[in-house]
Design a protein around this motif. Structure first.
Motif, PDB file in Angstrom:
ATOM      1  N   ARG A  11       0.828  -1.218   0.000  1.00  0.00           N
ATOM      2  CA  ARG A  11       0.000   0.000   0.000  1.00  0.00           C
ATOM      3  C   ARG A  11       0.856   1.259   0.000  1.00  0.00           C
ATOM      4  O   ARG A  11       0.489   2.255  -0.617  1.00  0.00           O
ATOM      5  CB  ARG A  11      -0.934   0.001   1.234  1.00  0.00           C
ATOM      6  CG  ARG A  11      -1.710   1.311   1.420  1.00  0.00           C
ATOM      7  CD  ARG A  11      -2.651   1.538   0.251  1.00  0.00           C
ATOM      8  NE  ARG A  11      -3.229   2.879   0.254  1.00  0.00           N
ATOM      9  CZ  ARG A  11      -2.761   3.935  -0.412  1.00  0.00           C
ATOM     10  NH1 ARG A  11      -1.657   3.808  -1.152  1.00  0.00           N
ATOM     11  NH2 ARG A  11      -3.367   5.090  -0.361  1.00  0.00           N
ATOM     12  N   HIS A  12       1.998   1.249   0.688  1.00  0.00           N
ATOM     13  CA  HIS A  12       2.828   2.446   0.798  1.00  0.00           C
ATOM     14  C   HIS A  12       4.174   2.252   0.101  1.00  0.00           C
ATOM     15  O   HIS A  12       5.230   2.633   0.615  1.00  0.00           O
ATOM     16  CB  HIS A  12       3.026   2.816   2.269  1.00  0.00           C
ATOM     17  CG  HIS A  12       1.732   3.080   2.985  1.00  0.00           C
ATOM     18  ND1 HIS A  12       0.973   4.207   2.768  1.00  0.00           N
ATOM     19  CD2 HIS A  12       1.033   2.335   3.899  1.00  0.00           C
ATOM     20  CE1 HIS A  12      -0.129   4.160   3.518  1.00  0.00           C
ATOM     21  NE2 HIS A  12      -0.113   3.038   4.205  1.00  0.00           N
ATOM     22  N   LYS A  13       4.100   1.672  -1.077  1.00  0.00           N
ATOM     23  CA  LYS A  13       5.301   1.374  -1.856  1.00  0.00           C
ATOM     24  C   LYS A  13       6.084   2.652  -2.152  1.00  0.00           C
ATOM     25  O   LYS A  13       5.520   3.696  -2.499  1.00  0.00           O
ATOM     26  CB  LYS A  13       4.899   0.708  -3.174  1.00  0.00           C
ATOM     27  CG  LYS A  13       6.073   0.277  -4.040  1.00  0.00           C
ATOM     28  CD  LYS A  13       5.586  -0.432  -5.288  1.00  0.00           C
ATOM     29  CE  LYS A  13       6.762  -0.889  -6.141  1.00  0.00           C
ATOM     30  NZ  LYS A  13       6.310  -1.614  -7.362  1.00  0.00           N
ATOM     31  N   LEU A  14       7.393   2.563  -2.009  1.00  0.00           N
ATOM     32  CA  LEU A  14       8.263   3.699  -2.322  1.00  0.00           C
ATOM     33  C   LEU A  14       8.319   3.892  -3.838  1.00  0.00           C
ATOM     34  O   LEU A  14       8.604   2.950  -4.583  1.00  0.00           O
ATOM     35  CB  LEU A  14       9.667   3.456  -1.775  1.00  0.00           C
ATOM     36  CG  LEU A  14       9.778   3.277  -0.252  1.00  0.00           C
ATOM     37  CD1 LEU A  14      11.215   2.935   0.127  1.00  0.00           C
ATOM     38  CD2 LEU A  14       9.312   4.531   0.470  1.00  0.00           C
ATOM     39  N   THR A  15       8.025   5.100  -4.285  1.00  0.00           N
ATOM     40  CA  THR A  15       8.024   5.424  -5.715  1.00  0.00           C
ATOM     41  C   THR A  15       8.740   6.749  -5.917  1.00  0.00           C
ATOM     42  O   THR A  15       8.810   7.579  -5.005  1.00  0.00           O
ATOM     43  CB  THR A  15       6.592   5.542  -6.256  1.00  0.00           C
ATOM     44  OG1 THR A  15       5.941   6.637  -5.595  1.00  0.00           O
ATOM     45  CG2 THR A  15       5.802   4.266  -6.028  1.00  0.00           C
ATOM     46  N   PRO A  16       9.284   6.984  -7.114  1.00  0.00           N
ATOM     47  CA  PRO A  16       9.956   8.272  -7.372  1.00  0.00           C
ATOM     48  C   PRO A  16       9.031   9.472  -7.183  1.00  0.00           C
ATOM     49  O   PRO A  16       9.469  10.528  -6.735  1.00  0.00           O
ATOM     50  CB  PRO A  16      10.405   8.131  -8.837  1.00  0.00           C
ATOM     51  CG  PRO A  16      10.527   6.664  -9.059  1.00  0.00           C
ATOM     52  CD  PRO A  16       9.435   6.045  -8.241  1.00  0.00           C
ATOM     53  N   GLN A  58       9.583   6.844   4.341  1.00  0.00           N
ATOM     54  CA  GLN A  58       8.162   7.164   4.191  1.00  0.00           C
ATOM     55  C   GLN A  58       7.914   8.673   4.261  1.00  0.00           C
ATOM     56  O   GLN A  58       7.072   9.198   3.527  1.00  0.00           O
ATOM     57  CB  GLN A  58       7.343   6.435   5.257  1.00  0.00           C
ATOM     58  CG  GLN A  58       7.209   4.935   5.030  1.00  0.00           C
ATOM     59  CD  GLN A  58       6.426   4.598   3.770  1.00  0.00           C
ATOM     60  OE1 GLN A  58       5.407   5.222   3.470  1.00  0.00           O
ATOM     61  NE2 GLN A  58       6.900   3.620   3.005  1.00  0.00           N
ATOM     62  N   MET A  59       8.638   9.363   5.134  1.00  0.00           N
ATOM     63  CA  MET A  59       8.490  10.829   5.194  1.00  0.00           C
ATOM     64  C   MET A  59       8.899  11.455   3.867  1.00  0.00           C
ATOM     65  O   MET A  59       8.188  12.319   3.335  1.00  0.00           O
ATOM     66  CB  MET A  59       9.335  11.405   6.330  1.00  0.00           C
ATOM     67  CG  MET A  59       8.701  11.324   7.698  1.00  0.00           C
ATOM     68  SD  MET A  59       7.220  12.390   7.861  1.00  0.00           S
ATOM     69  CE  MET A  59       7.935  14.024   7.709  1.00  0.00           C
ATOM     70  N   GLU A  60      10.030  11.050   3.333  1.00  0.00           N
ATOM     71  CA  GLU A  60      10.495  11.606   2.063  1.00  0.00           C
ATOM     72  C   GLU A  60       9.515  11.267   0.943  1.00  0.00           C
ATOM     73  O   GLU A  60       9.249  12.097   0.062  1.00  0.00           O
ATOM     74  CB  GLU A  60      11.893  11.086   1.740  1.00  0.00           C
ATOM     75  CG  GLU A  60      12.967  11.651   2.664  1.00  0.00           C
ATOM     76  CD  GLU A  60      14.341  11.099   2.364  1.00  0.00           C
ATOM     77  OE1 GLU A  60      14.430  10.038   1.677  1.00  0.00           O
ATOM     78  OE2 GLU A  60      15.341  11.698   2.812  1.00  0.00           O
ATOM     79  N   LYS A  61       8.999  10.030   0.972  1.00  0.00           N
ATOM     80  CA  LYS A  61       8.024   9.625  -0.050  1.00  0.00           C
ATOM     81  C   LYS A  61       6.796  10.525  -0.018  1.00  0.00           C
ATOM     82  O   LYS A  61       6.359  11.044  -1.050  1.00  0.00           O
ATOM     83  CB  LYS A  61       7.614   8.164   0.174  1.00  0.00           C
ATOM     84  CG  LYS A  61       6.653   7.625  -0.877  1.00  0.00           C
ATOM     85  CD  LYS A  61       6.014   6.317  -0.447  1.00  0.00           C
ATOM     86  CE  LYS A  61       4.732   6.568   0.305  1.00  0.00           C
ATOM     87  NZ  LYS A  61       3.643   7.078  -0.591  1.00  0.00           N
ATOM     88  N   ARG A  62       6.228  10.716   1.180  1.00  0.00           N
ATOM     89  CA  ARG A  62       5.013  11.539   1.293  1.00  0.00           C
ATOM     90  C   ARG A  62       5.277  12.986   0.888  1.00  0.00           C
ATOM     91  O   ARG A  62       4.464  13.597   0.187  1.00  0.00           O
ATOM     92  CB  ARG A  62       4.459  11.472   2.718  1.00  0.00           C
ATOM     93  CG  ARG A  62       3.833  10.139   3.083  1.00  0.00           C
ATOM     94  CD  ARG A  62       3.065  10.207   4.394  1.00  0.00           C
ATOM     95  NE  ARG A  62       3.927  10.446   5.547  1.00  0.00           N
ATOM     96  CZ  ARG A  62       4.447   9.486   6.322  1.00  0.00           C
ATOM     97  NH1 ARG A  62       4.195   8.210   6.034  1.00  0.00           N
ATOM     98  NH2 ARG A  62       5.193   9.790   7.366  1.00  0.00           N
TER      99      ARG A  62
END
Length: 591
Positions: free
Chosen positions: A412-417, A456-460
């Protein structure tokens, strides 16, 4: 000598229960049916009974965006209305009163105002059999002395009282209005100089900002609204609930605002486009849940129809006090979008654009309106809302077909560019949609380690940069080489727009920068417009000048004069006097 006035204002006032609101809305519709543009401003106290209420209607043969302080016809249903508003009536204007109303006419006459004494109560009882129809009699006189064709009054009465001429209530009100119309015209029409000329033609609708916003949300595919009633946001839910069956929408009235926002998050988690609506006090209760929406990356729309605070403050008055709060509410750091529509058209657009922002970036989206927009009505062309231009963007989500082919565990919270993770709706056998309000791994399991927390912080936060590219630039009106640049957001648009036209009529070059989508902040465009401005005045309906603070924080622009108000009332175009004061002085007036 009679003249046709293309910019004329009526004001009806009285106590709660005297029909000020219903009469005001009815007369506004009648004027709009005559082919004219109207802007109606409703003002009422928070008491259930008693207190002073009024409804002000400006009519013109051009599109108008605000009321003016000058009144041409005052329709008091009690003596307090005369005391409060008689000084607003222009020379040559009129005060339409019942014969028995205990008011001294001499001060009115001394100012060149015509006291129009009519047996309004007698007409109501004689023709309609009910003294409550005195407001209908008053409007009948107003239409008669201004020569608004009676057919428009009759049509609205029929529409308001059952939709058929055979209705007993409709017939009684028509009889009252007709008698008052012709008696007022006969006694006072010839001597009253201000007239209305109907311009039959294009059909227009009379609508307020809440209705427009709700319509935009419906066009976007909103299928859930949960809320606890709070002025002035309630009519958003009322409109959606009235059309719920047609739309396939669930409208849920909850026991409190916390429940309302959590239910909206739950609905959105299942894939439904969901929203809630409240005002400042209710919004304060929702802020922890806004953080839940952010960390679980559940798209959701929240409307905060602002009013004066703190606490209960001014529950039925208007203000713009929550801008900076909306940008920073809830603990922690996360991306959000804040929209600040300032017109009927912008409220409609905000209604559907908010859902696109929410889905595309899987974030909470906040729409800031206020009392002035929620209750004020304006006549716009019936085809003003072009549904063919409403695009629906659900963002990056996996269809059932995609999930059927899924060969690896769903994250659900996959890291993406981009920071946006592919979204699956719960219920498919190949995708367990796991999330939590704690920090989590990509798969949604809770975590307290530093590395996945930072990831996760950077991703969001990467989503904020993407959303910034989709934020509409502020509206710019007027010449680029202006002597004066006016800056505002939200509901200040209409008064500033009208004031700019007045200033241009005085020979002053003026332009206007209006923010209707404000966060992420359009810093580059702001610096481009304001960087070379000769004189800048920021106009806000709050005490601290929150947009001015934001501009100074987010850009290199620092030299802003500020014009602020916190009286609970909407600006009107006569604010131009304060603009001239700023031009003459280095002082920053607060009105």
């Amino acid at each position: 000598m009679s003249v046709v006035v293309n910019n004329m204002t009526f004001k009806m006032g009285g106590e709660a229960g005297q029909g000020v609101e219903s009469s005001g809305h009815g007369f506004t519709k009648a004027l709009a049916r005559s082919g004219l543009f109207v802007y109606g401003l409703q003002d009422y106290m928070s008491r259930i009974r008693g207190g002073h209420n009024f409804f002000q209607i400006r009519v013109s043969d051009r599109d108008i965006r605000a009321c003016e302080s000058a009144v041409h016809v005052l329709l008091p249903l009690d003596a307090l209305t005369v005391k409060e508003h008689a000084q607003e009536v222009v020379a040559g204007g009129a005060v339409i009163m019942d014969n028995a109303l205990k008011v001294d006419d001499a001060p009115l006459v001394a100012r060149g105002v015509k006291p129009i004494r009519m047996p309004l109560l007698d007409i109501a009882q004689r023709e309609g059999g009910n003294k409550l129809m005195m407001n209908t009699a008053s409007l009948g006189v107003a239409a008669g002395i201004t020569e608004l064709p009676f057919e428009y009054i009759e049509d609205i009465i029929v529409e308001n009282f059952g939709g058929r001429k055979g209705s007993q209530v409709a017939q009684a009100n028509i009889a009252v209005a007709r008698a008052a119309y012709y008696e007022g015209q006969r006694e006072y029409g010839e001597d009253f100089e201000f007239k209305i000329k109907a311009i039959p033609g294009k059909r227009r609708m009379v609508i307020n900002g809440n209705q427009a916003l709700a319509y935009g949300a419906a066009a976007a595919g909103c299928r859930w609204i949960s809320m606890y009633p709070m002025t002035p946001a309630t009519s958003i839910t009322e409109w959606l609930a009235a059309h719920a069956k047609q739309l396939g929408l669930v409208a849920k009235q909850c026991e409190d605002e916390i429940t309302a926002v959590l239910m909206a998050i739950g609905a959105a988690h299942t894939g439904v486009r969901a929203m809630t609506a409240t005002s400042g006090g209710g919004f304060s209760l929702m802020v922890e849940a806004i953080g839940l929406s952010a960390i679980t990356e559940t798209p959701m729309v929240i409307v905060n129809a602002m009013r004066g605070g703190p606490s209960t403050g001014l529950p039925t008055r208007t203000e713009q006090p929550d801008l900076l709060y909306a940008l920073h509410c809830s603990q922690g750091e996360f991306p959000r979008v804040v929209l600040t529509p300032g017109s009927i058209e912008e409220n409609f657009a905000a209604g559907y654009r908010a859902f696109n922002f929410a889905d595309k970036y899987q974030i909470p989206v906040i729409i800031l309106t206020d009392m002035a927009q929620s209750n004020s009505v304006r006549a716009i062309d019936a085809d003003a809302f072009d549904l063919s231009k409403v695009d629906i963007d659900r963002g990056d989500f996996l269809t059932d077909e995609d999930l059927d082919q899924l060969a690896e565990p769903y994250l659900r919270h996959k890291l993406t560019p981009s920071g946006v993770s592919p979204r699956a709706f719960p219920g498919h056998k190949n995708a367990i949609v796991l999330t939590t309000s704690d920090e989590h791994y990509e798969n949604g399991q809770s975590v307290e380690d530093a590395e996945p927390r930072v990831e996760q912080m950077e991703k969001r936060m990467r989503k904020a940069d993407l959303a910034a590219k989709d934020i509409a630039e502020p509206v710019f009106e007027g010449p680029h080489d202006a002597e004066l640049t006016l800056v505002g957001w939200g509901s200040t648009y209409g008064p500033i727009h009208e004031a700019r036209l007045l200033l241009e009529a005085e020979g002053l070059k003026v332009n206007h920068l209006h923010y209707h989508e404000i966060w992420p902040f359009p810093a580059a465009r702001t610096e481009q417009v304001l960087g070379n401005a000769r004189k800048i005045i920021d106009i806000e309906n709050n005490f601290t000048g929150q947009l001015a603070q934001l501009i100074r924080t987010e850009t290199v622009v620092q030299a802003l004069e500020e014009l602020r108000a916190c009286r609970g009332t909407q600006f009107d175009p006569d604010v131009v006097d304060a603009f001239f004061e700023v031009l003459r002085s280095a002082q920053q007036p607060r009105i």
